[in-house]
Design an enzyme around this catalytic site. Structure first.
Site, short mmCIF file in Angstrom:
data_model
loop_
_atom_site.label_atom_id
_atom_site.label_comp_id
_atom_site.label_asym_id
_atom_site.label_seq_id
_atom_site.Cartn_x
_atom_site.Cartn_y
_atom_site.Cartn_z
N SER A 71 50.81 39.34 78.97
CA SER A 71 49.65 38.82 79.69
C SER A 71 49.21 39.86 80.71
CB SER A 71 50.01 37.52 80.39
OG SER A 71 50.85 37.81 81.49
N LYS A 72 48.17 39.50 81.43
CA LYS A 72 47.59 40.45 82.39
C LYS A 72 48.62 40.97 83.41
CE LYS A 72 42.74 39.34 82.12
NZ LYS A 72 41.69 38.47 82.61
N ARG A 73 49.62 40.14 83.67
CA ARG A 73 50.66 40.57 84.60
C ARG A 73 51.31 41.88 84.16
NH1 ARG A 73 55.20 38.27 84.39
NH2 ARG A 73 54.77 37.14 82.48
N HIS A 74 51.32 42.10 82.84
CA HIS A 74 51.99 43.29 82.32
C HIS A 74 51.09 44.52 82.33
CE1 HIS A 74 54.32 39.99 80.35
NE2 HIS A 74 55.31 40.77 80.74
N GLY A 75 49.88 44.35 82.80
CA GLY A 75 48.95 45.49 82.79
C GLY A 75 47.86 45.22 81.78
#
Ligand code: GLU
Length: 468
Positions: A240-244
């Site tokens: 998800s966006k948390r991972h970049g």
């Protein structure tokens, strides 16, 4: 039988890297079988719908070369057809009107919760007498799900998966406002589009049991299913966006080649022995559902960089010089002159062996395209102290005497000046030279770079650096 696959994204604003992989697998499977690959936009959520979001998906697919057959289909525009099927199911006795009020449903939910049950709707309208229907409540249509036994899906990736039917409820097909639910729309669309193989993320596996009930109720043939494990980030959680960056557009903007993205996504969940580099034509030849892995794949940017670097190095120097133009222009505000273009091409062999993506390649090539005066990095500035200036002044005097300004001669002169003035320390002359010629402390071989720049440009740059 013609193989028909489809990619059915919901337009969220960009194409997620996981969606891109799903699209790729569907495309490859269709190509492998001389079949068709269709695109359906699942645009029923009108609150989130924008034309731009649909365009973003199409653009990304085009960039990856995943062309679809025919026009893209809008799920929203087919709502009336979905509705008709729901009504047909009622006529066939496979579905029914349910008149429960929100309060009743809430009570059922509470009750089921207390009893620890997974499903809550108690099917009270399933066999009720229609004449008892309240006049003031607009009904929904619910499917008559099987009550006993179990539902089985033979999945090409997951194998045989079974769910007890008491885990499935009489889910809604048509809402009280007449709009179809996702569960119904997907099945009707896939049927009408003659989809033979559904390849999608395994987050949809639970829906599949419910969708099978609709197929069975309509007497339609069930497509072949292949539910692929989701992509995870390095921490083992769903990407998800948390991972970049998770949108393909971002990778395009970072200067990854579509060939590399395709190859990387192919290998992320599908394998052919240990082969890492599999270009698209070979992928079409080899692709099979059986070789899709069962375990979640971990997104690994280092691997993507490695593959990208491979595909960059497959390109001619001229092609690469063209490909970095937009990056030079947008990121660095540099529009290379034809002469600068020539220099970049001449220096490309060295440049391309170092860069991981086009963005890097552009920034490492930029020094060939700039002209004085240009800025120096702090480190470069510190190399252009009195001692550094003395070194480059001495170099220039010697360069001027050369009849052939080539890398070998340039290196000889650097060594000579180092021996005469700096106790043989080559860095004492080569580093200030690099700073003067590139404005930075990092570049390919500075002797070679100087040759490519040519004596006139080298003179300009050294004279400018001395003025600093
Ligand atoms: N629209 C769904 C999604 O974006 C896909 C539905 C399907 O493939 O059946 O996750």
């Amino acid at each position: 039988m013609t193989v028909v696959t489809r990619f059915a994204p919901s337009p969220t604003g960009f194409l997620h890297i996981g969606g891109a992989r799903t699209a790729l697998y569907n495309w490859l499977f269709a190509k492998h079988n001389n079949g068709k690959f269709l695109l359906r936009i699942e645009d029923t959520d009108r609150k989130r719908y924008t034309k731009e979001a649909v365009e973003a998906i199409k653009e990304s697919l085009n960039w990856m070369g995943l062309d679809w057959d025919g026009e893209a289909i809008s799920q929203f525009e087919r709502a009336n057809i979905h509705k008709e099927i729901a009504e047909q199911l009622v006529k066939k006795g496979k579905a029914y009107y349910c008149y429960c009020s929100p309060e009743e449903l809430e009570q059922m939910r509470e009750k089921a919760k207390n009893e620890g049950k997974r499903t809550f709707y108690d099917r009270r309208w399933r066999d009720a007498d229609p004449s008892t229907a309240p006049k003031d409540i607009k009904p929904v249509i619910r499917i008559k799900a099987p009550i006993d036994g179990s539902t089985i899906i033979e999945d090409k990736v997951q194998g045989r998966v079974e769910v007890k039917n008491n885990q499935l409820d009489d889910f809604i097909l048509l809402r009280s406002d007449g709009s179809p639910t996702y569960m119904l729309s997907v099945v009707v669309d896939d049927h009408d589009m003659n989809v033979t193989h559904i390849i999608r993320g395994d987050d949809h596996l639970n829906n599949t049991f419910r969708q099978k009930i609709i197929y069975d109720a309509m007497g339609w043939n069930l497509p072949v299913y292949a539910h692929i494990p989701l992509i995870h980030g390095s921490d083992g959680k769903k990407l998800s966006k948390r991972h970049g960056a998770v949108g393909t557009q971002t990778y395009k903007d970072l200067g990854y080649l579509p060939e590399a993205i395709n190859n990387y996504l192919l290998r992320l969940g599908w394998g052919h022995g240990d082969e890492e580099i599999i270009p698209m034509d070979k992928a079409i030849e080899l692709f099979s559902l059986e070789a899709i892995g069962k375990a979640a794949a971990c997104f690994d940017i280092a691997k993507l960089e490695h593959i990208n670097s491979y595909y960059m190095n497959q390109k001619s120097n001229e092609e690469l010089a063209k490909l970095i133009e937009p990056f030079l222009e947008n990121d660095l505000n540099i529009k290379p002159s034809p002469q600068a273009q020539e220099r970049i091409i001449s220096g490309m062999n060295e440049l391309k062996s170092r860069a991981k993506n086009l963005k890097d390649l552009a920034s490492e090539s930029a020094f060939y395209a700039i002209s004085v005066p240009f800025p120096y990095t702090e480190k470069a500035k510190s190399l252009l102290n009195d001692e550094g200036k003395m070194a480059i002044t001495e170099l220039l005097t010697n360069f001027e005497k050369l009849s052939d300004f080539n890398a070998k001669e340039i290196e000889q002169i650097c060594k000579k000046v180092a021996n005469e003035k700096f106790n043989g320390k080559l860095g004492k002359v080569a580093m200030p030279l690099r700073a003067a010629l590139t404005g930075t402390t990092i570049s390919p071989s500075i002797f070679h770079a100087a040759e490519i720049l040519g004596i006139e440009e080298v003179r300009n740059r050294i004279q400018e650096a001395i003025k600093q």
